[in-house]
Scaffold this active site. Structure first.
Site, PDB file in Angstrom:
ATOM      1  N   LYS A  95       0.819  -1.124   0.144  1.00 46.61           N
ATOM      2  CA  LYS A  95       0.513  -0.020   0.129  1.00 46.61           C
ATOM      3  C   LYS A  95       0.698   1.125   0.059  1.00 46.61           C
ATOM      4  CE  LYS A  95      -3.410   0.452   3.282  1.00 46.61           C
ATOM      5  NZ  LYS A  95      -4.257   0.750   2.015  1.00 46.61           N
ATOM      6  N   GLU A 104      -2.332   4.839   7.921  1.00 45.71           N
ATOM      7  CA  GLU A 104      -3.536   3.527   7.216  1.00 45.71           C
ATOM      8  C   GLU A 104      -3.008   2.167   8.189  1.00 45.71           C
ATOM      9  OE1 GLU A 104      -2.341   3.499   3.173  1.00 45.71           O
ATOM     10  OE2 GLU A 104      -4.459   4.800   2.972  1.00 45.71           O
TER      11      GLU A 104
END
Ligand code: DER
Length: 223
Positions: A95, A104
């Site tokens: 990611k 995140e």
């Protein structure tokens, strides 16, 4: 159509949201569809609160009337829904193309359940085709870039408008490509040992499930 697949993957994940939940909102174009779907459910009467993994997602949620909590005051989250650049069938993901991987990962770590949503283009046999973003304090840029060279053949400072890209945390990002060895846990441990690094986009064990939509068909993977 990829956007249609992003949307149906997002809507499948949002169907897991129950009244009273504290929901982690991911970042990126696929997560934006999840925030849209959650906004619709909130307008229909769903009572939840949310924490955002980026200023952009926070703004989108606020504009849609989703009640937002300051994550700095939150110790645990019920369900986080977020995108990925790549994900394999063992639910290992890369990611950070959107630059939000530090927040995140923290929100994912605080979550009882972390669900990835993606269109079929993100599903891979093995991660590593996309860059691994590494968030660094600007002070350490040259030092960290050199320290990463034994791990990756290509280490590039992410730029935006011919200046270093700046994250929501005021940091820079080194995009790392072509790992010099195949063992991701070893690579992750070596990255995390380098002083000046404050986050990276390897999500080797954070993901509990994934909704992946390909040409209109949603598959769900569970850990
Ligand atoms: O930056 C991120 O981690 C995003 O979640 C990214 O991985 C997915 O973004 P996309 O849904 O726009 O492809």
């Amino acid at each position: 159509m990829t956007d249609d697949d992003k949307r149906i993957a997002a809507e499948a994940a949002v169907s897991e949201v129950q009244p009273g939940m504290l929901v982690g909102l991911g970042t990126g174009t696929t997560a934006a569809f999840a925030i849209q779907a959650l906004g619709r459910r909130v307008r229909e009467g769903l009572r939840i609160e949310a924490v955002a993994t980026s200023l952009a997602s926070e703004r989108q949620a606020h504009d849609l009337g989703i009640p937002i909590r300051d994550f700095a005051t939150v110790a645990s989250v019920d369900l986080t829904i977020d995108g990925a650049d790549e994900i394999d069938d063992d639910l290992r993901a890369i990611k950070g193309a959107g630059g939000a991987m530090l927040r995140e990962k923290v929100v994912a770590a605080a979550s009882a359940r972390m669900v990835v949503i993606a269109d079929g283009s993100k599903r891979v046999a093995a991660i590593g085709g996309r860059a691994v973003p590494v968030e660094i304090v600007p002070f350490a840029a040259a030092f960290v870039a050199q320290a990463l060279e034994p791990l990756f053949a290509s280490v590039t400072l992410r730029a935006a408008d011919e200046r270093p890209y700046v994250t929501d945390n005021g940091n820079h990002i080194l995009d790392c490509r072509s790992p010099r060895q195949p063992l991701w846990p070893q690579i992750e441990a070596a990255i995390q040992a380098i002083s000046g690094i404050c986050g990276h986009g390897l999500f080797l064990h954070q993901v509990d499930a994934a909704y992946i939509a390909d040409r209109g068909v949603v598959s769900r993977l569970e850990r």
